[in-house]
Design a protein around this motif. Structure first.
Motif, PDB file in Angstrom:
ATOM      1  N   MET A  56      10.301   3.490 -16.771  1.00 54.16           N
ATOM      2  CA  MET A  56      10.442   5.347 -16.225  1.00 54.16           C
ATOM      3  C   MET A  56      11.505   4.957 -16.634  1.00 54.16           C
ATOM      4  O   MET A  56      12.973   4.588 -17.166  1.00 54.16           O
ATOM      5  CB  MET A  56       9.909   5.700 -14.950  1.00 54.16           C
ATOM      6  CG  MET A  56       7.808   5.188 -15.481  1.00 54.16           C
ATOM      7  SD  MET A  56       7.223   5.604 -13.539  1.00 54.16           S
ATOM      8  CE  MET A  56       8.227   7.193 -14.310  1.00 54.16           C
ATOM      9  N   ILE A  57      12.450   6.301 -15.550  1.00 51.49           N
ATOM     10  CA  ILE A  57      13.601   6.390 -15.528  1.00 51.49           C
ATOM     11  C   ILE A  57      14.552   4.748 -14.955  1.00 51.49           C
ATOM     12  O   ILE A  57      15.623   4.676 -14.506  1.00 51.49           O
ATOM     13  CB  ILE A  57      14.368   7.552 -14.311  1.00 51.49           C
ATOM     14  CG1 ILE A  57      14.563   8.694 -15.110  1.00 51.49           C
ATOM     15  CG2 ILE A  57      15.979   6.975 -14.104  1.00 51.49           C
ATOM     16  CD1 ILE A  57      14.799   9.603 -14.059  1.00 51.49           C
ATOM     17  N   ASN A  58      13.604   4.063 -13.671  1.00 51.58           N
ATOM     18  CA  ASN A  58      14.119   3.009 -13.300  1.00 51.58           C
ATOM     19  C   ASN A  58      12.671   2.617 -13.855  1.00 51.58           C
ATOM     20  O   ASN A  58      10.961   3.073 -13.884  1.00 51.58           O
ATOM     21  CB  ASN A  58      14.133   3.425 -11.198  1.00 51.58           C
ATOM     22  CG  ASN A  58      13.429   3.886 -10.807  1.00 51.58           C
ATOM     23  OD1 ASN A  58      12.585   4.434 -11.073  1.00 51.58           O
ATOM     24  ND2 ASN A  58      14.066   4.003  -9.779  1.00 51.58           N
ATOM     25  N   LEU A  59      13.126   0.921 -13.179  1.00 53.29           N
ATOM     26  CA  LEU A  59      11.832  -0.099 -13.252  1.00 53.29           C
ATOM     27  C   LEU A  59      10.498   0.194 -12.589  1.00 53.29           C
ATOM     28  O   LEU A  59      10.882  -0.221 -11.169  1.00 53.29           O
ATOM     29  CB  LEU A  59      12.260  -1.143 -13.016  1.00 53.29           C
ATOM     30  CG  LEU A  59      11.659  -2.079 -13.811  1.00 53.29           C
ATOM     31  CD1 LEU A  59      10.583  -2.551 -15.504  1.00 53.29           C
ATOM     32  CD2 LEU A  59      12.070  -3.670 -14.066  1.00 53.29           C
ATOM     33  N   HIS A  60       9.365   0.584 -12.949  1.00 51.95           N
ATOM     34  CA  HIS A  60       8.127   0.571 -11.569  1.00 51.95           C
ATOM     35  C   HIS A  60       7.342  -0.502 -12.184  1.00 51.95           C
ATOM     36  O   HIS A  60       6.973  -1.216 -13.499  1.00 51.95           O
ATOM     37  CB  HIS A  60       7.422   1.693 -11.528  1.00 51.95           C
ATOM     38  CG  HIS A  60       8.234   3.111 -11.275  1.00 51.95           C
ATOM     39  ND1 HIS A  60       8.076   3.040 -10.254  1.00 51.95           N
ATOM     40  CD2 HIS A  60       8.984   3.669 -11.837  1.00 51.95           C
ATOM     41  CE1 HIS A  60       8.922   4.293 -10.178  1.00 51.95           C
ATOM     42  NE2 HIS A  60       9.489   4.588 -11.028  1.00 51.95           N
ATOM     43  N   ILE A  61       6.670  -0.847 -11.144  1.00 49.41           N
ATOM     44  CA  ILE A  61       5.274  -2.168 -11.318  1.00 49.41           C
ATOM     45  C   ILE A  61       4.445  -1.464 -11.675  1.00 49.41           C
ATOM     46  O   ILE A  61       3.858  -0.936 -10.578  1.00 49.41           O
ATOM     47  CB  ILE A  61       5.646  -3.486  -9.917  1.00 49.41           C
ATOM     48  CG1 ILE A  61       6.887  -4.072  -9.784  1.00 49.41           C
ATOM     49  CG2 ILE A  61       4.403  -4.415  -9.511  1.00 49.41           C
ATOM     50  CD1 ILE A  61       6.827  -5.050  -8.881  1.00 49.41           C
ATOM     51  N   ASP A  62       3.619  -1.113 -12.295  1.00 47.08           N
ATOM     52  CA  ASP A  62       2.087  -0.977 -11.851  1.00 47.08           C
ATOM     53  C   ASP A  62       1.298  -1.183 -11.582  1.00 47.08           C
ATOM     54  O   ASP A  62       0.824  -2.032 -11.379  1.00 47.08           O
ATOM     55  CB  ASP A  62       2.142  -0.772 -13.994  1.00 47.08           C
ATOM     56  CG  ASP A  62       1.414   0.356 -14.254  1.00 47.08           C
ATOM     57  OD1 ASP A  62       0.886   1.125 -13.735  1.00 47.08           O
ATOM     58  OD2 ASP A  62       0.167  -0.216 -15.480  1.00 47.08           O
ATOM     59  N   GLY A  63       0.964  -0.017 -10.445  1.00 48.19           N
ATOM     60  CA  GLY A  63       0.236  -0.050  -9.304  1.00 48.19           C
ATOM     61  C   GLY A  63       0.888  -0.349  -8.426  1.00 48.19           C
ATOM     62  O   GLY A  63      -0.141  -0.937  -7.470  1.00 48.19           O
ATOM     63  N   GLY A  64       1.817  -1.221  -8.001  1.00 50.31           N
ATOM     64  CA  GLY A  64       2.664  -1.908  -7.133  1.00 50.31           C
ATOM     65  C   GLY A  64       2.235  -3.311  -6.990  1.00 50.31           C
ATOM     66  O   GLY A  64       1.665  -3.279  -8.099  1.00 50.31           O
ATOM     67  N   LEU A  65       3.422  -3.745  -6.201  1.00 42.09           N
ATOM     68  CA  LEU A  65       2.686  -4.983  -6.033  1.00 42.09           C
ATOM     69  C   LEU A  65       3.022  -5.246  -4.441  1.00 42.09           C
ATOM     70  O   LEU A  65       2.936  -5.088  -3.355  1.00 42.09           O
ATOM     71  CB  LEU A  65       4.486  -5.558  -6.571  1.00 42.09           C
ATOM     72  CG  LEU A  65       4.831  -7.410  -5.939  1.00 42.09           C
ATOM     73  CD1 LEU A  65       4.138  -8.044  -6.744  1.00 42.09           C
ATOM     74  CD2 LEU A  65       6.203  -7.685  -5.827  1.00 42.09           C
ATOM     75  N   HIS A  66       1.369  -6.000  -4.090  1.00 45.77           N
ATOM     76  CA  HIS A  66       0.458  -5.928  -3.334  1.00 45.77           C
ATOM     77  C   HIS A  66       0.594  -7.810  -2.607  1.00 45.77           C
ATOM     78  O   HIS A  66       0.792  -8.539  -3.216  1.00 45.77           O
ATOM     79  CB  HIS A  66      -0.968  -5.962  -3.353  1.00 45.77           C
ATOM     80  CG  HIS A  66      -1.657  -4.709  -3.787  1.00 45.77           C
ATOM     81  ND1 HIS A  66      -1.168  -3.748  -3.580  1.00 45.77           N
ATOM     82  CD2 HIS A  66      -1.304  -4.137  -5.332  1.00 45.77           C
ATOM     83  CE1 HIS A  66      -1.462  -2.489  -3.700  1.00 45.77           C
ATOM     84  NE2 HIS A  66      -1.581  -3.291  -5.425  1.00 45.77           N
ATOM     85  N   VAL A  67       1.436  -7.741  -1.658  1.00 43.57           N
ATOM     86  CA  VAL A  67       1.497  -8.118  -0.588  1.00 43.57           C
ATOM     87  C   VAL A  67       1.042  -8.761   0.527  1.00 43.57           C
ATOM     88  O   VAL A  67       1.219  -7.964   0.853  1.00 43.57           O
ATOM     89  CB  VAL A  67       3.318  -8.287  -0.824  1.00 43.57           C
ATOM     90  CG1 VAL A  67       3.982  -8.953  -2.171  1.00 43.57           C
ATOM     91  CG2 VAL A  67       4.327  -7.683  -0.202  1.00 43.57           C
ATOM     92  N   ARG A  68       1.158 -10.063   0.519  1.00 41.03           N
ATOM     93  CA  ARG A  68       0.939 -10.239   2.273  1.00 41.03           C
ATOM     94  C   ARG A  68       1.916 -10.356   2.891  1.00 41.03           C
ATOM     95  O   ARG A  68       2.804 -11.288   2.819  1.00 41.03           O
ATOM     96  CB  ARG A  68      -0.551 -11.020   2.383  1.00 41.03           C
ATOM     97  CG  ARG A  68      -1.880 -10.578   2.234  1.00 41.03           C
ATOM     98  CD  ARG A  68      -2.977 -11.920   1.914  1.00 41.03           C
ATOM     99  NE  ARG A  68      -3.177 -11.366   3.702  1.00 41.03           N
ATOM    100  CZ  ARG A  68      -4.019 -12.574   3.173  1.00 41.03           C
ATOM    101  NH1 ARG A  68      -3.879 -13.605   2.834  1.00 41.03           N
ATOM    102  NH2 ARG A  68      -4.337 -12.753   4.602  1.00 41.03           N
ATOM    103  N   VAL A  69       2.466  -9.880   4.669  1.00 37.52           N
ATOM    104  CA  VAL A  69       3.486 -11.098   5.198  1.00 37.52           C
ATOM    105  C   VAL A  69       3.108 -11.408   6.308  1.00 37.52           C
ATOM    106  O   VAL A  69       1.876 -10.845   6.941  1.00 37.52           O
ATOM    107  CB  VAL A  69       4.452  -9.102   5.808  1.00 37.52           C
ATOM    108  CG1 VAL A  69       5.859  -9.779   6.210  1.00 37.52           C
ATOM    109  CG2 VAL A  69       4.538  -8.181   4.412  1.00 37.52           C
TER     110      VAL A  69
END
Length: 147
Positions: free
Chosen positions: A131-144
């Motif tokens: 898009m105008i900036n780079l997106h991760i499709d569906g988000g990046l799901h992480v555990r912290v």
């Protein structure tokens, strides 16, 4: 912090915040490789694609390799900004470049000293949306996790 600077730069080479950049010509000109452009023409370049081009970065262009930014003594060695275009180049180079690196280093050092990050599903394919900036499709799901 030399290796961290190299790792951040390598990340930006492969995943620039702005994967496509466009400029408007204010006067007739000739591009460095020969084509002519006229006043009012739009010229686009693709930092996302350029960061993966073998003729620019070598046969390992698609590999994440922070060491490509370090000299043999382990010190960061910058590339020409017309080759590494994440912050643009020439008279339009990002004025906040050094501040951005400083912020990335501070956040990385603080977050990584207190937390461990793991992908929620390391088998899932990650897709990007330009898009105008780079997106991760569906988000990046992480555990912290606390260290």
């Amino acid at each position: 912090m030399q290796y961290l600077h190299a790792a951040l730069t390598e990340t930006l080479r492969l995943y620039p915040a702005f994967p496509v950049d466009t400029k408007l010509c204010f006067s007739d000109d000739t591009l460095p490789d020969g084509p002519s452009v006229n006043k009012g023409d739009t010229v686009s370049y693709l930092p996302y694609a350029m960061g993966r081009m073998k003729f620019i970065w070598g046969d390992d262009a698609e590999e994440y390799k922070p060491e490509r930014w370090l000299d043999r003594d382990g010190f960061f060695r910058p590339e020409n900004p017309f080759k590494f275009t994440a912050f643009q180049a020439g008279p339009r180079i990002c004025l906040g470049k050094e501040f951005a690196y400083r912020q990335m280093k501070i956040f990385s050092a603080v977050l990584l000293s207190y937390f461990v990050f793991k992908l929620s599903d390391d088998k899932k394919t990650i897709n990007y949306r330009t898009m105008i900036n780079l997106h991760i499709d569906g988000g990046l799901h992480v555990r912290v996790f606390h260290r």
